[in-house]
Scaffold this active site. Structure first.
Site, PDB file in Angstrom:
ATOM      1  N   LYS A  87     -22.610 -12.265 -30.039  1.00  0.00           N
ATOM      2  CA  LYS A  87     -22.370 -13.322 -29.050  1.00  0.00           C
ATOM      3  C   LYS A  87     -23.253 -13.069 -27.831  1.00  0.00           C
ATOM      4  O   LYS A  87     -23.185 -11.991 -27.215  1.00  0.00           O
ATOM      5  CB  LYS A  87     -20.885 -13.292 -28.670  1.00  0.00           C
ATOM      6  CG  LYS A  87     -20.305 -14.613 -28.264  1.00  0.00           C
ATOM      7  CD  LYS A  87     -18.786 -14.489 -28.169  1.00  0.00           C
ATOM      8  CE  LYS A  87     -18.145 -15.795 -27.766  1.00  0.00           C
ATOM      9  NZ  LYS A  87     -16.717 -15.617 -27.483  1.00  0.00           N
TER      10      LYS A  87
HETATM   11  O1  G3P Z   1     -14.062 -18.611 -26.907  1.00  0.00           O
HETATM   12  C1  G3P Z   1     -14.168 -18.780 -25.522  1.00  0.00           C
HETATM   13  C2  G3P Z   1     -12.830 -18.752 -24.940  1.00  0.00           C
HETATM   14  O2  G3P Z   1     -12.253 -17.500 -25.127  1.00  0.00           O
HETATM   15  C3  G3P Z   1     -12.706 -19.136 -23.534  1.00  0.00           C
HETATM   16  O3  G3P Z   1     -11.422 -19.616 -23.449  1.00  0.00           O
HETATM   17  O4  G3P Z   1      -9.304 -20.144 -22.412  1.00  0.00           O
HETATM   18  O5  G3P Z   1     -10.793 -18.389 -21.399  1.00  0.00           O
HETATM   19  O6  G3P Z   1     -11.409 -20.802 -21.284  1.00  0.00           O
HETATM   20  P1  G3P Z   1     -10.706 -19.744 -22.040  1.00  0.00           P
END
Ligand code: G3P
Length: 218
Positions: A87
């Site tokens: 990633k």
């Molecule tokens: O895969 C990306 C994700 O983990 C971000 O999610 O909920 O932190 O915006 P969030």
């Protein structure tokens, strides 16, 4: 549409995997920290543990932000297990590294993507996956699902092979909206995946079927 779970928590990964519908896992440094996994050795071990549970792609994020560092770290991550996808953040050196990895057979997931322009760069650089963060876009009152629609159209225009991996999913509705638009993958927390199960008419119908069965068999 492929289903990935967005977590570093092994119990959640096992629960989703046991459903039989899991195609992969995405993680990031925040998800590792949330699960109490800190320090390079522990983080690397967690990636391997996840790879041994799930028969599918597992995204492991680099911490470096310069080209040489991203390449070195990415090569190390990719060597951990055949399921690992490196990633890489959507920054200038990240784009260069995506191209380098693509040219050298290392699969990648371009993360922190918030615009169609960034998505074009990721595809041009040969990323395996691109991760638009739709929940975080909604958080600032822009349209996360709208970005998925834009990306699906642009990628179709040029036949880009990069798979659109909708990330930062907040709800079952996000998953359904991404499916309607033709996203290749969604990565969602367990709660959003399990939320797809729910319908009050299912609960009412099942209750009645069971009650009628009991009536006929008492
Ligand atoms: O895969 C990306 C994700 O983990 C971000 O999610 O909920 O932190 O915006 P969030």
């Amino acid at each position: 549409m492929k289903f990935f779970i967005d977590t570093a928590n092994l119990d959640e990964i096992k629960e989703a995997n046991a459903l039989g519908i899991l195609d992969g896992v995405t993680t990031n440094p925040s998800l590792m920290a949330k699960d109490g996994v800190t320090g390079q050795n522990n983080i690397l071990k967690r990636y391997v543990d996840i790879c041994e549970i799930v028969d599918g792609d597992v995204s492991a994020e680099v911490i470096s932000t310069d080209f040489a560092g991203i390449v070195k770290e990415g090569e190390h991550l990719a060597a951990l297990h055949e399921n690992i996808v490196v990633k890489v953040p959507m920054i200038k050196d990240g784009v260069k590294a995506l191209k380098h990895f693509s040219d050298n057979g290392i699969r990648t997931n371009c993360t922190l993507v918030f615009s169609a322009g960034q998505a074009i760069l990721a595809a041009k650089a040969g990323a395996t996956y691109v991760s638009p963060f739709i929940g975080r876009i909604d958080d600032i009152t822009w349209d996360g699902v709208g970005l998925i629609a834009q990306m699906v159209e642009i990628y179709a225009n040029y036949g880009y092979q990069t798979e659109i991996l909708a990330a930062s999913i907040r709800s079952p509705l996000h998953i359904v909206s991404c499916a309607e638009l033709g996203a290749d993958v969604v990565t969602a927390p367990l709660k959003a995946i399990l939320g797809l199960l729910n319908h009050p008419l299912t609960d009412i119908g099942l209750e009645k079927f069971l009650a009628d069965y009991r009536k006929g068999n008492s």
